[in-house]
Design an enzyme around this catalytic site. Structure first.
Site, mmCIF file in Angstrom:
data_model
loop_
_atom_site.group_PDB
_atom_site.id
_atom_site.type_symbol
_atom_site.label_atom_id
_atom_site.label_comp_id
_atom_site.label_asym_id
_atom_site.label_seq_id
_atom_site.Cartn_x
_atom_site.Cartn_y
_atom_site.Cartn_z
ATOM 1 N N HIS A 69 0.595 -1.420 -0.097
ATOM 2 C CA HIS A 69 0.004 0.114 -0.225
ATOM 3 C C HIS A 69 0.884 1.141 -0.045
ATOM 4 O O HIS A 69 0.324 2.366 -0.510
ATOM 5 C CB HIS A 69 -1.009 0.042 1.163
ATOM 6 N N ASP A 156 3.597 -3.507 10.181
ATOM 7 C CA ASP A 156 3.030 -4.228 11.109
ATOM 8 C C ASP A 156 2.327 -5.171 10.705
ATOM 9 O O ASP A 156 2.108 -6.653 10.942
ATOM 10 C CB ASP A 156 2.140 -3.190 12.055
ATOM 11 N N ASN A 186 5.926 1.232 13.038
ATOM 12 C CA ASN A 186 5.264 2.582 13.378
ATOM 13 C C ASN A 186 4.100 2.637 14.476
ATOM 14 O O ASN A 186 3.556 3.432 14.854
ATOM 15 C CB ASN A 186 4.911 3.418 12.055
ATOM 16 N N HIS A 260 -2.660 7.061 7.310
ATOM 17 C CA HIS A 260 -2.375 5.823 6.855
ATOM 18 C C HIS A 260 -2.799 5.538 5.177
ATOM 19 O O HIS A 260 -1.966 5.336 4.570
ATOM 20 C CB HIS A 260 -2.888 4.701 7.491
ATOM 21 N N ARG A 355 -0.307 -41.181 -7.236
ATOM 22 C CA ARG A 355 0.753 -40.699 -6.710
ATOM 23 C C ARG A 355 2.016 -41.325 -7.269
ATOM 24 O O ARG A 355 2.979 -40.476 -7.337
ATOM 25 C CB ARG A 355 0.858 -41.056 -5.269
ATOM 26 N N SER A 382 5.199 -39.911 1.142
ATOM 27 C CA SER A 382 3.459 -40.015 1.036
ATOM 28 C C SER A 382 3.055 -39.742 -0.536
ATOM 29 O O SER A 382 2.416 -40.448 -1.130
ATOM 30 C CB SER A 382 2.768 -39.329 2.062
ATOM 31 N N GLU A 409 2.878 -25.267 4.159
ATOM 32 C CA GLU A 409 2.567 -25.298 2.683
ATOM 33 C C GLU A 409 2.185 -23.982 2.112
ATOM 34 O O GLU A 409 2.065 -23.642 0.768
ATOM 35 C CB GLU A 409 1.443 -26.222 2.493
#
Ligand SMILES: Cc1ncc(C[n+]2csc(CCOP(=O)(O)OP(=O)(O)O)c2C)c(N)n1
Length: 410
Positions: A69, A156, A186, A260, A355, A382, A409
């Protein structure tokens, strides 16, 4: 003019470009650029290795504005330093349709924006990836052509987001010592003081995850420089907790959430010009200060030239491979390898679990694409994501291709 006065005027150039652009657009976030201008001035004029005439130079330092931002901080810097894509016209067109200067930095809108940011915390996550990539590339191509830092400016909000924990604990574990995160401490977010929502000891949190931590006054250029210098020689990633005042310089709004994400308003802009002794028209940067910024933009020109020389000394095959990987092109043998494997499967018609099938395909791809990196969220055995080509990456050895990132993940 003393060095400190020069620093302050250079930082004020960032502040007022941000103030004026947000004012003109009647939309945007002046607070962060005003508060972090001192940090950015020190970082970009004394430390960051980059070449505005060659923004995609492979061995440039990366700068990620995780607090997206605060985009006017980045756009102001790119304009002041002489990046072609960020003219004064672009600054004046902040947040307009078609402008490179979107509300939040968008990768691809202009050279100099390293990654898209805005969703808080994600820039920090991306930067950990960039720092890992630097280590992987260094181990493959050598320190003589891959040797750069990744810097992050995080707020923050970035540190409150859950992804920050996954990212920072992996960075600490892998000892990503060329990752330097500067926290714009801040104490303010949109709802008001951070204390309304959070009481984490951030420095202790980073420290607990193996980071080097330094706390500084984010408006003291010498202290900021000292911290960055110390961070550069650390053997672990560094958090620089920089205490700043959001909206620095605004008599009525500094230190409040009012600055802000809203224009200061005509009266407060005038009062801020007065308070910071900046008697210039909107978007006007006095020529001595613009010159000082443009000279700072030339700082790494020699380092870039030296790098080109070292790169030219590499053998042709290494150069071509380095360039191919950086372009993101697939290797020449890719299509044929996939075609052959498809033919083999069509002929053999094997039966196997999905898999297992995934593992077999990965084996073919990892063989033909040497730059693939794999991993799994603690499910290696796995979901079969590791193939014979991918040896583990460890904190002390980045020559491998398999990252045990653990149960992170995101
Ligand atoms: C994932 C995500 N959640 C929420 C927002 C909305 N948002 C933008 S800035 C901001 C406050 C961030 O506070 P801080 O990082 O302290 O920035 P500062 O007020 O210092 O500019 C919020 C909630 C966002 N951009 N991304």
């Amino acid at each position: 003019m003393t060095d400190l006065e020069k620093h302050q005027r250079m930082a004020n150039a960032i502040r007022f470009l941000a103030i004026d652009a947000v004012e003109k657009a009647k939309s945007g976030h002046p607070g962060l650029p005003m508060g972090a201008a001192d940090i950015a001035t020190v970082l970009f004029t004394e430390f960051l290795k980059f070449d505005p005439t060659s923004p995609n130079w492979a061995d440039r330092d990366r700068f990620v504005l995780s607090a997206g931002h605060g985009s006017m901080l980045l756009y102001s810097l790119l304009y002041l330093l002489g990046y072609e894509d960020f003219s004064l016209e672009e600054i004046k067109n902040f947040r307009q349709i078609g402008a490179r200067t979107a509300g939040h930095p968008e990768f691809g809108h202009g050279a100099g924006i390293e990654t898209t940011t805005g969703p808080l915390g994600q820039g920090l996550g991306n930067a950990v990836g960039m720092a890992i990539a630097e280590k992987l590339q260094e181990s493959r191509f050598g320190k003589d052509i891959v040797d750069h830092f990744t810097y992050v400016l995080a707020g923050d909000g970035c540190l409150m987001e859950g992804i920050s924990q996954e990212a920072l604990s992996l960075a600490g574990h892998l000892k990503l010592n060329k990752l330097i995160v500067i926290w714009d401490d801040n104490g303010i977010s949109i709802d008001g003081a951070v204390s309304i929502t959070d009481s984490t000891d951030q420095v202790a949190r980073f420290s607990a995850s193996g980071w080097n931590t330094i706390s500084v006054d984010g408006h003291d250029p010498a202290a900021i420089a000292g911290a960055i210098r110390q961070a550069q020689s650390s053997d672990s990633p560094t958090l620089i907790a920089a205490k700043t005042t959001i909206g620095f310089g605004s008599p009525k709004k500094a230190g409040t959430n009012g600055v802000h994400g809203a224009p200061l308003g005509t009266d407060e802009v005038a009062a801020t010009r007065e308070a910071l002794n900046w008697p210039h028209e909107p978007f006007e940067v006095p020529s001595d200060i613009l010159d000082a910024w443009r000279i700072a933009g030339l700082r790494s020109a020699q380092a870039h030239k030296d790098w080109e020389k070292r790169f030219a000394e590499k053998d042709g095959e290494t150069r071509a491979e380095f360039e191919r990987r950086n372009r993101g092109d697939l290797p020449a043998g890719f299509a044929a390898a996939v075609q052959d494997y498809k033919k083999q499967l069509a002929a053999e018609k094997p039966t196997m679990a999905t898999r297992k099938a995934s593992e077999a395909v990965l084996g073919v791809l990892n063989e033909v694409i040497p730059e693939t990196i794999g991993g799994s969220a603690d499910l290696t055995g796995s979901n079969n994501t590791k193939t014979k080509q991918t040896l583990p990456v460890t904190p002390d050895d980045f020559s491998g291709r398999y990252i045990h990132w653990g149960i992170r993940e995101h």
